[in-house]
Design a protein around this motif. Sequence first.
Motif, PDB file in Angstrom:
ATOM      1  N   SER A 196       3.947   2.709   0.607  1.00  0.00           N
ATOM      2  CA  SER A 196       4.437   1.627   1.526  1.00  0.00           C
ATOM      3  C   SER A 196       3.474   1.090   2.451  1.00  0.00           C
ATOM      4  CB  SER A 196       5.655   2.076   2.321  1.00  0.00           C
ATOM      5  OG  SER A 196       6.779   2.705   1.557  1.00  0.00           O
ATOM      6  N   ALA A 197       2.557   1.935   2.817  1.00  0.00           N
ATOM      7  CA  ALA A 197       1.504   1.526   3.785  1.00  0.00           C
ATOM      8  C   ALA A 197       0.606   0.650   3.252  1.00  0.00           C
ATOM      9  CB  ALA A 197       0.689   2.735   4.315  1.00  0.00           C
ATOM     10  N   LEU A 198       0.302   0.935   2.090  1.00  0.00           N
ATOM     11  CA  LEU A 198      -0.597   0.008   1.248  1.00  0.00           C
ATOM     12  C   LEU A 198       0.076  -1.354   0.809  1.00  0.00           C
ATOM     13  CD1 LEU A 198      -2.168   2.669  -1.228  1.00  0.00           C
ATOM     14  CD2 LEU A 198      -3.211   1.417   0.577  1.00  0.00           C
ATOM     15  N   GLU A 199       1.322  -1.145   0.490  1.00  0.00           N
ATOM     16  CA  GLU A 199       2.307  -2.607   0.287  1.00  0.00           C
ATOM     17  C   GLU A 199       2.499  -3.323   1.291  1.00  0.00           C
ATOM     18  OE1 GLU A 199       5.592  -1.075  -1.752  1.00  0.00           O
ATOM     19  OE2 GLU A 199       4.398  -1.005  -3.745  1.00  0.00           O
ATOM     20  N   TYR A 200       2.587  -2.896   2.470  1.00  0.00           N
ATOM     21  CA  TYR A 200       3.136  -3.670   3.689  1.00  0.00           C
ATOM     22  C   TYR A 200       2.255  -3.513   4.995  1.00  0.00           C
ATOM     23  CZ  TYR A 200       7.525  -3.486   1.038  1.00  0.00           C
ATOM     24  OH  TYR A 200       8.512  -3.315   0.096  1.00  0.00           O
ATOM     25  N   GLY A 201       0.998  -2.387   4.917  1.00  0.00           N
ATOM     26  CA  GLY A 201       0.303  -2.403   5.988  1.00  0.00           C
ATOM     27  C   GLY A 201      -0.551  -3.698   6.218  1.00  0.00           C
ATOM     28  N   PRO A 202      -1.214  -4.311   5.077  1.00  0.00           N
ATOM     29  CA  PRO A 202      -1.663  -5.596   5.341  1.00  0.00           C
ATOM     30  C   PRO A 202      -1.111  -6.715   5.959  1.00  0.00           C
ATOM     31  CG  PRO A 202      -2.539  -4.729   3.260  1.00  0.00           C
ATOM     32  CD  PRO A 202      -1.221  -3.878   3.767  1.00  0.00           C
ATOM     33  N   LEU A 260      -8.405  -4.894  -0.915  1.00  0.00           N
ATOM     34  CA  LEU A 260      -8.466  -3.398  -1.017  1.00  0.00           C
ATOM     35  C   LEU A 260      -7.402  -2.704  -1.185  1.00  0.00           C
ATOM     36  CD1 LEU A 260     -11.475  -3.445   1.745  1.00  0.00           C
ATOM     37  CD2 LEU A 260     -11.682  -3.011  -0.528  1.00  0.00           C
ATOM     38  N   ALA A 261      -6.267  -3.001  -0.398  1.00  0.00           N
ATOM     39  CA  ALA A 261      -5.054  -2.270  -0.539  1.00  0.00           C
ATOM     40  C   ALA A 261      -4.307  -2.459  -1.878  1.00  0.00           C
ATOM     41  CB  ALA A 261      -4.006  -2.886   0.437  1.00  0.00           C
ATOM     42  N   THR A 262      -4.532  -3.622  -2.322  1.00  0.00           N
ATOM     43  CA  THR A 262      -3.905  -3.738  -3.856  1.00  0.00           C
ATOM     44  C   THR A 262      -4.894  -2.689  -4.838  1.00  0.00           C
ATOM     45  OG1 THR A 262      -3.164  -5.813  -3.282  1.00  0.00           O
ATOM     46  CG2 THR A 262      -3.215  -5.227  -5.571  1.00  0.00           C
ATOM     47  N   GLY A 263      -6.187  -2.814  -4.805  1.00  0.00           N
ATOM     48  CA  GLY A 263      -6.917  -2.091  -5.470  1.00  0.00           C
ATOM     49  C   GLY A 263      -6.757  -0.707  -5.267  1.00  0.00           C
ATOM     50  N   ALA A 264      -6.398  -0.260  -4.121  1.00  0.00           N
ATOM     51  CA  ALA A 264      -6.293   1.257  -3.841  1.00  0.00           C
ATOM     52  C   ALA A 264      -4.898   1.665  -4.342  1.00  0.00           C
ATOM     53  CB  ALA A 264      -5.975   1.578  -2.401  1.00  0.00           C
TER      54      ALA A 264
END
Length: 201
Positions: A13-19, A58-62
């Motif tokens: 969730s952090a990677l999907e919504y964090g940015p 970066l978040a999507t790549g991670a």
Amino acid sequence: MSTTREINPFVKSALEYGPVLIFFVAYLRFKDETFTLWGTDYSGFIVVTAAFVPLLILATGALWALTGKISRMQVTTVILVTLFGGLSVWLNDERFFKMKPTAIYLLFAVLLAIGLARGQSYLKYVMEEMMPLNDAGWMILTKRLMLCFFGLALANELIWRFTSTETWVYFKTFGLTAAVFVFFMTQGRLFQTYGLEKDES
């Protein structure tokens, strides 16, 4: 054989919504600031947009590195964010980034419409594992979601053209997400009527 890996739901969730949340907080912090870089003045909105684009990439790549999979919608979103965000920064014009949700929802709506015209549900192709429906159910849901996407594209155009940047940021961060959530929450009757029962051994 699927190579998809499960990760901590909080991390996902952090990677999907964090940015998006970081963009929102950063905008509130720097919205009234002006930054002079290489002799050109940039508003806080443009600077935050410039930071948001690589952050999303970066978040999507991670997410892809950790799970082994990202959806076509996520890939499309990253491409359009990079395109429209890059144009906004390059031309120092925030309108391009504001057009991005319109482009995303129009693209999704048109793709669903093309599938429907061919007698197919492209939505089923993307979300079949999440929602087991029969073919009739998928066609109905696809038609409804297509109309929802067209409506969201129109709403975004009206908001960014006729309201303040701050209003649009609130709408983009919370309004669009809430609208999609409410849409699926109101489809309970359809899921009950057209849902597939799991096979019993």
